[in-house]
Design an enzyme around this catalytic site. Structure first.
Site, PDB file in Angstrom:
ATOM      1  N   LYS A   1      42.638  43.333  38.524  1.00 43.99           N
ATOM      2  CA  LYS A   1      42.405  42.002  39.098  1.00 43.99           C
ATOM      3  C   LYS A   1      40.960  41.629  38.775  1.00 43.99           C
ATOM      4  CE  LYS A   1      42.353  39.649  43.614  1.00 43.99           C
ATOM      5  NZ  LYS A   1      42.610  39.857  45.056  1.00 43.99           N
ATOM      6  N   TRP A   2      40.782  40.578  38.007  1.00 44.13           N
ATOM      7  CA  TRP A   2      39.447  40.117  37.563  1.00 44.13           C
ATOM      8  C   TRP A   2      39.045  38.940  38.452  1.00 44.13           C
ATOM      9  CZ3 TRP A   2      37.464  40.138  31.918  1.00 44.13           C
ATOM     10  CH2 TRP A   2      36.299  39.376  31.795  1.00 44.13           C
ATOM     11  N   ASP A   3      38.120  39.202  39.350  1.00 39.77           N
ATOM     12  CA  ASP A   3      37.708  38.196  40.328  1.00 39.77           C
ATOM     13  C   ASP A   3      36.382  37.553  39.907  1.00 39.77           C
ATOM     14  OD1 ASP A   3      37.694  36.720  42.658  1.00 39.77           O
ATOM     15  OD2 ASP A   3      37.846  38.440  44.015  1.00 39.77           O
TER      16      ASP A   3
ATOM     17  N   ASP B   1      41.411  46.760  46.049  1.00 35.80           N
ATOM     18  CA  ASP B   1      40.600  45.542  45.914  1.00 35.80           C
ATOM     19  C   ASP B   1      39.119  45.872  46.105  1.00 35.80           C
ATOM     20  OD1 ASP B   1      39.756  42.582  46.543  1.00 35.80           O
ATOM     21  OD2 ASP B   1      41.862  42.409  45.965  1.00 35.80           O
ATOM     22  N   ASP B   2      38.347  44.877  46.450  1.00 37.22           N
ATOM     23  CA  ASP B   2      36.891  44.962  46.591  1.00 37.22           C
ATOM     24  C   ASP B   2      36.462  46.119  47.514  1.00 37.22           C
ATOM     25  OD1 ASP B   2      34.248  44.313  46.612  1.00 37.22           O
ATOM     26  OD2 ASP B   2      34.514  42.265  47.332  1.00 37.22           O
TER      27      ASP B   2
ATOM     28  N   ARG C   1      27.803  33.805  48.295  1.00 36.88           N
ATOM     29  CA  ARG C   1      28.398  35.061  48.757  1.00 36.88           C
ATOM     30  C   ARG C   1      27.424  36.219  48.501  1.00 36.88           C
ATOM     31  NH1 ARG C   1      33.678  38.719  47.478  1.00 36.88           N
ATOM     32  NH2 ARG C   1      34.451  38.814  49.588  1.00 36.88           N
TER      33      ARG C   1
ATOM     34  N   ASN D   1      33.611  35.313  42.279  1.00 40.45           N
ATOM     35  CA  ASN D   1      33.497  34.677  43.592  1.00 40.45           C
ATOM     36  C   ASN D   1      32.337  33.722  43.779  1.00 40.45           C
ATOM     37  OD1 ASN D   1      35.747  35.638  45.270  1.00 40.45           O
ATOM     38  ND2 ASN D   1      34.964  37.638  44.673  1.00 40.45           N
TER      39      ASN D   1
ATOM     40  N   ASP E   1      43.456  32.062  47.998  1.00 42.34           N
ATOM     41  CA  ASP E   1      43.276  33.070  49.053  1.00 42.34           C
ATOM     42  C   ASP E   1      44.099  32.711  50.277  1.00 42.34           C
ATOM     43  OD1 ASP E   1      41.763  34.980  47.908  1.00 42.34           O
ATOM     44  OD2 ASP E   1      39.856  34.359  48.779  1.00 42.34           O
TER      45      ASP E   1
HETATM   46  C1  DGJ Z   1      38.288  36.801  46.637  1.00 39.25           C
HETATM   47  C2  DGJ Z   1      39.708  37.030  46.243  1.00 39.25           C
HETATM   48  O1  DGJ Z   1      40.374  35.817  46.117  1.00 39.25           O
HETATM   49  C3  DGJ Z   1      40.367  37.933  47.273  1.00 39.25           C
HETATM   50  O2  DGJ Z   1      41.710  38.100  46.962  1.00 39.25           O
HETATM   51  C4  DGJ Z   1      39.648  39.247  47.304  1.00 39.25           C
HETATM   52  O3  DGJ Z   1      39.825  39.920  46.109  1.00 39.25           O
HETATM   53  C5  DGJ Z   1      38.190  39.027  47.589  1.00 39.25           C
HETATM   54  N1  DGJ Z   1      37.604  38.069  46.683  1.00 39.25           N
HETATM   55  C6  DGJ Z   1      37.436  40.319  47.498  1.00 39.25           C
HETATM   56  O4  DGJ Z   1      36.084  40.152  47.614  1.00 39.25           O
END
Ligand code: DGJ
Length: 723
Positions: free
Chosen positions: A470-472, A360-361, A437, A474, A542
């Site tokens: 996984k394409w996020d 992940d991140d 963020r 935020n 989340d």
């Molecule tokens: C938000 C996502 O919903 C989480 O699962 C995770 O990937 C974080 N971002 C990482 O910054």
């Protein structure tokens, strides 16, 4: 044939599984909506709204006393006497906003045309009705796609400027529907981050009821979905209409009861701060909308959406394919990891049945917290000296595939990308853009930005053995201006941004057809059909607490199939709400979606760790049901102390069932749960409970212990047996 035109009555008859949708061209050339509801024979309904009248309604033909304000319409123009919600608002070169669209021609297509740059349903039979506004030299195409085996019709519109000067499209809806009754309730899915898609029901009144987002994203707060239903409708009773937009940006669905006892509902791109400059000869296409119908409650409505999306929306290469069982490192390490930590985690997962490890991140640039590096999609060698290669090698050694997190639409101020391109983020002139963020949104209205991301992310996928992405995303949009677009096109920013997102998603999913993409937006902030078109599953929230998930997954299932929702088993106390729930409950809840793990496997007790293999074996055994079965919601956590649902195979030979008790109570009553969707003549075996006839299970129900504990679940399969 699902679409028929009767020349004599000038009436279009559209029909799907259990509904008819009927409209006609009236004597003045307006498209008059006649009927949408339970399937009908093709009778002449042109008498329905003849000579309807309402005092003080302006008439466009004085001597005929016909007012657009009392005629149910397929698409509502502005400024000609219809004071209800308009479907279209166009500013002509001479300043006029008045349009008057009348029937010109129509055609029926067996091949569904794609929408330029936007996702759309596949298949079906399509009717295109072309209207024209002669005074403004405009043409409007209304598209209707009908699916014979599903009670749903897809609608969208296209506006064409046939004149010699540019016009501004200030609003254009994907659909408009006028129903000749006004006694509806409306249901929508509102929410917040970590509390997505709660069910909210209100009585529809004469004031506009709107589900909308102005955030440049479909949003946690208001899913682009609305239901109109009978006042006494419930899961299994009542007439129910569902409306869903295949769009991930700012949207609006508005409904209103009107003084003549009708209801108008329309939806599409949110018109707030929207304007599209349409040059001579150009056209503008709206996103597609889905209208689904059920004559017996919400559950059947959900099944229409589920079947439609699994069959005609989600990438057919993945829609019914077994989903990867993931181990994601986010909640186990957050940003604090190194190669050893990750390799230890992968090693621990070996042999459990977990088949994909997701990094992940935090793996790129100089990212050790959320203040930097978005946009710098190269490996952070300080953290991972062996690069991704070392991690991927470890995965291979453990017979596990590798997945990677990206946030392609974002940029950090502290990033090489920003230093190289200080003009590449969404910002208004002379104002420092708000951060959310600690990050900005890249200007995806700028094709150079999209091309750059294609190159950079494409390179990562080309040079590494990555089977999952996984394409996020935020944050949502502020400032709504593109440094790239000219002044007169600034109000196109939010929609062009979304077109840029779709273009990158199209490119990556087409160029890497074997990579499985999962959508995510700070949890479930962009859980919409457009995202589902590219990404077969979406991170639902989340919030991975099993009890909260009962609400979130129940609400999400109103419109979206279980296979589209991903859900992970996380550690206790839960990181979002601090709650402790049994491991078994977390596993059961995550079995009713696309499952995965998101915890430090080393932190589990030996007993809990040993449960992983049996959970994954169980999950793999019910995959076909989750991917293809019919969902039946049995008990709503929004309405009582239990969550319960089941999924039944189309041939009614197998099913899987879950119940969760939310809060234990002393001397509680024994819950009897009536099952649904089984064959009343068949016998079914339920492990640990016995063999029962279908009609007994559906009319008497199953009895559960009254002393189930807080958040305890029972989950089992049901198999038809020979007797
Ligand atoms: C938000 C996502 O919903 C989480 O699962 C995770 O990937 C974080 N971002 C990482 O910054």
């Amino acid at each position: 044939m699902s679409i028929r035109f009767c020349e004599q009555n000038k009436t279009f008859y559209l029909a799907g599984k259990e509904y008819s949708y009927i409209f006609r061209v009236n004597d003045e050339g307006y498209l008059e909506h006649l009927y949408y509801g339970k399937r009908l024979s093709e009778e002449n309904l042109s008498w329905m709204f003849e000579k309807m009248h309402c005092s003080f309604s302006p008439c466009y033909m004085e001597w005929k006393e016909i007012s657009l304000n009392v005629i149910p319409q397929e698409f509502a123009t502005y400024g000609r006497g219809d004071y209800r919600i308009p479907s279209v608002l166009i500013k002509a070169h001479n300043g006029s906003r008045i349009t008057d669209f009348r029937y010109k021609t129509h055609t029926i297509l067996q091949e569904k045309p794609a929408i330029l740059g936007m996702p759309t349903l596949r298949g079906g039979e399509t009717l295109v009705v072309t209207l024209e506004d002669k005074a403004n030299a405009l043409e409007l195409d209304l598209y209707y796609t009908v699916y014979e085996e599903i009670s749903a019709v897809a609608r969208r519109s296209v506006i064409r400027n046939g004149g010699e000067s540019a016009v501004s499209v200030l609003k254009i809806s994907s659909f408009n529907l006028d129903i000749n009754r006004a006694d509806f309730d409306s249901v929508a899915l509102y929410g917040a981050p970590t509390r997505e898609r709660e069910i909210e029901r209100t009585s529809l009144s004469h004031h506009i009821c709107e589900v909308s987002s102005t955030r440049g994203a479909s949003s946690h707060q208001a899913n682009p979905f609305m239901v109109l239903c009978d006042k006494n409708a419930d899961e299994y009773n009542g007439e129910v209409y569902g409306f869903n937009l295949i769009y991930s940006g700012s949207h609006s669905i508005k409904a209103q009861a009107t003084e003549i006892g009708f209801t108008r509902i329309s939806g599409g791109i949110n018109e707030q701060d929207f304007s599209w400059l349409l040059g001579a000869g150009e056209s503008f296409e709206t996103p597609e909308a889905v209208l689904a119908y059920s004559d017996s409650g919400f559950n059947k409505l959900s099944q229409q959406f589920h079947d439609l999306y699994r069959e005609y929306l989600i990438n057919p290469n993945f829609s019914y394919k077994k989903r990867p069982v993931l181990l994601n490192n986010w909640e186990s390490t957050y940003f604090n990891f190194d190669e050893k930590k990750l390799c230890d985690l992968i090693e621990k997962a070996k042999g459990t049945g977990i088949d994909t490890f997701v990094l992940d991140d935090g793996w790129f640039g100089k990212r050790n917290d959320d203040w930097s590096s978005l946009g710098d999609w190269f490996v952070n060698r300080d953290k991972l000296p062996g690069g991704l290669t070392a991690i991927i090698e470890k995965c291979r050694e453990c017979n596990i595939k590798f997945g990677l997190w990206f946030e392609p639409e974002m940029i950090s101020e502290n990033s090489d990308l920003f230093r190289a391109h200080p003009n590449w983020h969404i910002a208004a002139p002379n104002v420092k853009a708000c951060k959310s963020r600690h990050q900005w949104m890249l200007d995806f209205a700028n094709p150079d930005v999209v091309e750059y991301m294609k190159k950079v992310i494409g390179e990562m996928l080309r040079t590494n053995d990555i089977s999952y992405v996984k394409w996020d995303a935020n944050r949502t949009m502020t400032e709504f201006c593109s440094p790239y677009l000219p002044t007169e096109r600034q109000q196109e920013t939010a929609h062009r941004y979304m077109l840029g997102v779709y273009e990158l998603a199209r490119y990556l999913t087409e160029t890497f057809p074997n990579v499985f993409f999962e959508g995510c937006a700070g949890g479930g902030g962009r859980f919409d059909p457009a995202m589902l078109y590219y990404f077969p599953q979406i991170w639902t929230s989340d919030n991975s607490d099993a009890a909260c998930r009962a609400y979130i997954q129940y609400g999400t299932s109103m419109c979206y199939p279980l296979s589209a929702m991903s859900g992970h088993i996380s550690i206790c106390p839960n990181h979002q709400v601090g709650r402790v729930t049994p491991m078994q409950s977390r596993m059961d809840m995550a079995s009713f979606c696309a499952t995965g793990y998101e915890l430090n496997l080393h932190a589990l007790t030996e007993e809990d760790f040993l449960k992983i293999s049996s959970h994954i074996t169980f999950y793999n055994g019910i995959q076909d049901l989750i991917l293809r079965g019919d969902l039946y919601r049995l008990l709503s956590p929004f309405e009582g102390n239990y969550f319960s649902q089941m999924v039944v195979s189309k041939d009614k030979m197998r099913a899987v069932f879950i119940i969760m008790k939310m809060f234990a109570k002393c001397n509680d009553v024994y819950p009897f749960v009536k099952l649904k969707g089984l064959d009343k003549h068949k016998y079914y075996s339920i492990e640990g409970m016995g063999t029962f006839k279908g009609d007994v299970l559906m009319n008497v129900g199953l009895r559960f212990p009254k002393n189930m504990k807080d958040f305890e679940t029972k989950c089992f399969t049901i198999e038809a047996v020979e007797t």
